[in-house]
Design a protein around this motif. Structure first.
Motif, PDB file in Angstrom:
ATOM      1  N   PRO A  58      17.272 -35.476  34.382  1.00 22.15           N
ATOM      2  CA  PRO A  58      17.156 -34.492  35.468  1.00 22.15           C
ATOM      3  C   PRO A  58      15.697 -34.252  35.858  1.00 22.15           C
ATOM      4  O   PRO A  58      14.829 -34.100  34.998  1.00 22.15           O
ATOM      5  N   GLY A  59      15.451 -34.256  37.152  1.00 22.40           N
ATOM      6  CA  GLY A  59      14.112 -33.962  37.654  1.00 22.40           C
ATOM      7  C   GLY A  59      13.136 -35.115  37.625  1.00 22.40           C
ATOM      8  O   GLY A  59      11.996 -34.969  38.091  1.00 22.40           O
ATOM      9  N   VAL A  60      13.538 -36.252  37.083  1.00 27.12           N
ATOM     10  CA  VAL A  60      12.640 -37.412  37.019  1.00 27.12           C
ATOM     11  C   VAL A  60      12.805 -38.230  38.295  1.00 27.12           C
ATOM     12  O   VAL A  60      13.906 -38.733  38.581  1.00 27.12           O
ATOM     13  N   PRO A  61      11.742 -38.394  39.085  1.00 21.20           N
ATOM     14  CA  PRO A  61      11.870 -39.150  40.345  1.00 21.20           C
ATOM     15  C   PRO A  61      12.059 -40.636  40.084  1.00 21.20           C
ATOM     16  O   PRO A  61      11.559 -41.180  39.097  1.00 21.20           O
ATOM     17  N   THR A  62      12.784 -41.282  40.965  1.00 22.14           N
ATOM     18  CA  THR A  62      12.871 -42.740  40.897  1.00 22.14           C
ATOM     19  C   THR A  62      11.519 -43.329  41.298  1.00 22.14           C
ATOM     20  O   THR A  62      10.659 -42.639  41.870  1.00 22.14           O
ATOM     21  N   LEU A  63      11.341 -44.586  41.014  1.00 21.38           N
ATOM     22  CA  LEU A  63      10.116 -45.270  41.416  1.00 21.38           C
ATOM     23  C   LEU A  63       9.923 -45.177  42.918  1.00 21.38           C
ATOM     24  O   LEU A  63       8.816 -44.908  43.409  1.00 21.38           O
ATOM     25  N   HIS A  64      10.992 -45.380  43.675  1.00 23.25           N
ATOM     26  CA  HIS A  64      10.893 -45.361  45.136  1.00 23.25           C
ATOM     27  C   HIS A  64      10.536 -43.972  45.656  1.00 23.25           C
ATOM     28  O   HIS A  64       9.705 -43.829  46.567  1.00 23.25           O
ATOM     29  N   ILE A  84       3.472 -40.162  46.524  1.00 24.58           N
ATOM     30  CA  ILE A  84       2.045 -40.266  46.205  1.00 24.58           C
ATOM     31  C   ILE A  84       1.243 -41.086  47.214  1.00 24.58           C
ATOM     32  O   ILE A  84       0.023 -40.911  47.324  1.00 24.58           O
ATOM     33  N   LEU A  85       1.905 -42.002  47.941  1.00 20.88           N
ATOM     34  CA  LEU A  85       1.165 -42.812  48.897  1.00 20.88           C
ATOM     35  C   LEU A  85       0.919 -42.028  50.176  1.00 20.88           C
ATOM     36  O   LEU A  85       1.678 -41.133  50.536  1.00 20.88           O
ATOM     37  N   LYS A  86      -0.132 -42.410  50.869  1.00 16.41           N
ATOM     38  CA  LYS A  86      -0.489 -41.764  52.130  1.00 16.41           C
ATOM     39  C   LYS A  86      -0.334 -42.768  53.272  1.00 16.41           C
ATOM     40  O   LYS A  86      -0.213 -43.969  53.056  1.00 16.41           O
ATOM     41  N   GLU A  87      -0.388 -42.263  54.462  1.00 19.15           N
ATOM     42  CA  GLU A  87      -0.285 -43.118  55.649  1.00 19.15           C
ATOM     43  C   GLU A  87      -1.355 -44.211  55.615  1.00 19.15           C
ATOM     44  O   GLU A  87      -2.537 -43.941  55.371  1.00 19.15           O
ATOM     45  N   GLY A  88      -0.919 -45.431  55.825  1.00 16.44           N
ATOM     46  CA  GLY A  88      -1.846 -46.563  55.837  1.00 16.44           C
ATOM     47  C   GLY A  88      -2.063 -47.205  54.482  1.00 16.44           C
ATOM     48  O   GLY A  88      -2.648 -48.296  54.403  1.00 16.44           O
ATOM     49  N   ASP A  89      -1.625 -46.560  53.406  1.00 18.95           N
ATOM     50  CA  ASP A  89      -1.783 -47.138  52.071  1.00 18.95           C
ATOM     51  C   ASP A  89      -0.955 -48.405  51.934  1.00 18.95           C
ATOM     52  O   ASP A  89       0.069 -48.587  52.598  1.00 18.95           O
ATOM     53  N   VAL A 127       8.685 -44.484  55.340  1.00 17.00           N
ATOM     54  CA  VAL A 127       8.858 -43.101  55.802  1.00 17.00           C
ATOM     55  C   VAL A 127       7.536 -42.341  55.847  1.00 17.00           C
ATOM     56  O   VAL A 127       7.402 -41.369  56.588  1.00 17.00           O
ATOM     57  N   ILE A 128       6.552 -42.793  55.079  1.00 17.36           N
ATOM     58  CA  ILE A 128       5.235 -42.130  55.122  1.00 17.36           C
ATOM     59  C   ILE A 128       4.204 -43.068  55.774  1.00 17.36           C
ATOM     60  O   ILE A 128       2.999 -42.903  55.605  1.00 17.36           O
ATOM     61  N   HIS A 129       4.716 -44.085  56.484  1.00 12.61           N
ATOM     62  CA  HIS A 129       3.872 -45.013  57.254  1.00 12.61           C
ATOM     63  C   HIS A 129       2.868 -45.764  56.367  1.00 12.61           C
ATOM     64  O   HIS A 129       1.732 -46.015  56.763  1.00 12.61           O
TER      65      HIS A 129
END
Length: 285
Positions: A91-97, A103-108, A131-133
């Motif tokens: 519970p509460g552990v995010p998937t890799l995706h 954590i990534l930003k636009e353009g990364d 989704v985060i470009h």
């Protein structure tokens, strides 16, 4: 090299190539869970030796995702490495995706070796960062290989024939059934990268992977020909004779040229998107 030094070396290469993150899956070019020592890149880079797990390295963080079989083992082997354990399914552990999208930003750019991810997984990665470009860059080089100075050579153990009395069917009978399925799908070629499938189709066995009776190789079946791409010294004249005349043996390193030929001929090629790597599809264009 200690694990922290290995991660630091990866980060230097990432910075040189403009990558915000780099993914090191546990799989090999054949999408195997159990892999030869030469392809245990995630194990070498992280220190975690379980059969399943993905390592993600960013400029400031490193995380490893594995399943419940390995929580205790991973906790011990990652201690002091600076790599955070993500317990898949807890519970509460995010998937890799989900973590990538966070954590990534636009353009990364996320870097990964296309030979180590299936077509299906490559699409999931691209969808996660879109989704985060941000983007996914499929690199021709594997960054782990670039820093793994004492990386073992591929095993290349001898391939042996699996007698019909154990296999149940001849190679010719199996190829006939495969070609019938290809005809139904109007496929001119079938690419088979999965090692146990290659072993079944060609009635061969090997010892390239511990506790798995498989040999490293690819199978390619067309409407009129069939090929086994394997290590040059792994196929004896006796095995080659047993495969003839229906199967021709070619060097493992020529598989990419065969894919380029299919692409140039615009051949309709059948693949399994969960088993074929993104590298294979890129060569098929």
């Amino acid at each position: 090299m200690k694990t922290r030094d290995k991660i630091a070396a990866l980060r230097r290469l990432m910075a040189e190539r403009g990558l915000a993150a780099y993914l090191v899956p546990s799989t090999d070019p054949h999408q195997s869970e159990y892999v030869p020592e030469c392809w245990r890149r995630r194990a070498w880079a992280s220190g975690f030796t379980g059969s399943a797990g993905d390592l993600l390295v960013t400029a400031r963080q490193a995380g490893l995702w594995t399943d419940g079989r390995y929580f205790l083992q991973a906790e011990g082997q990652l201690r002091g490495s600076g790599i955070k354990l993500f317990r898949m399914g807890d519970p509460g552990v995010p998937t890799l995706h989900a973590f990538l999208a966070k954590i990534l930003k636009e353009g990364d750019q996320l870097g990964v070796d296309p030979a180590t991810v299936s077509v299906a997984e490559a699409r999931r990665l691209e969808a996660a960062v879109k989704v985060i470009h941000a983007g996914v860059r499929f690199l021709e080089e594997n960054l782990v290989d670039a820093v793994w100075s004492d990386r073992p050579q591929p095993p290349g153990r001898p391939i042996v024939s699996h007698p019909r009395r154990f296999a149940g069917q001849t190679v010719a009978a199996k190829l006939k059934a495969v070609r019938a399925a290809m005809a139904e799908r109007k496929a001119a070629a079938l690419v088979i990268p999965v090692l146990d499938q290659v072993a079944w189709l060609y009635n061969i066995r090997g010892g390239d992977v511990e506790y798995n009776p498989v040999a490293i190789g690819y199978a390619l079946v067309t409407t009129k020909e069939a090929f086994l791409f394997a290590g040059a010294d792994t196929v004896s004249p006796a095995v080659e004779k047993a495969l003839a005349p229906g199967v021709r043996v070619r060097p493992y390193g020529q598989f990419d040229d065969a894919l380029r030929t299919l692409a140039a001929e615009k051949s309709r090629t059948w693949i399994d998107e969960g088993a074929a790597s993104r590298w294979i599809v890129d060569l098929l264009d």
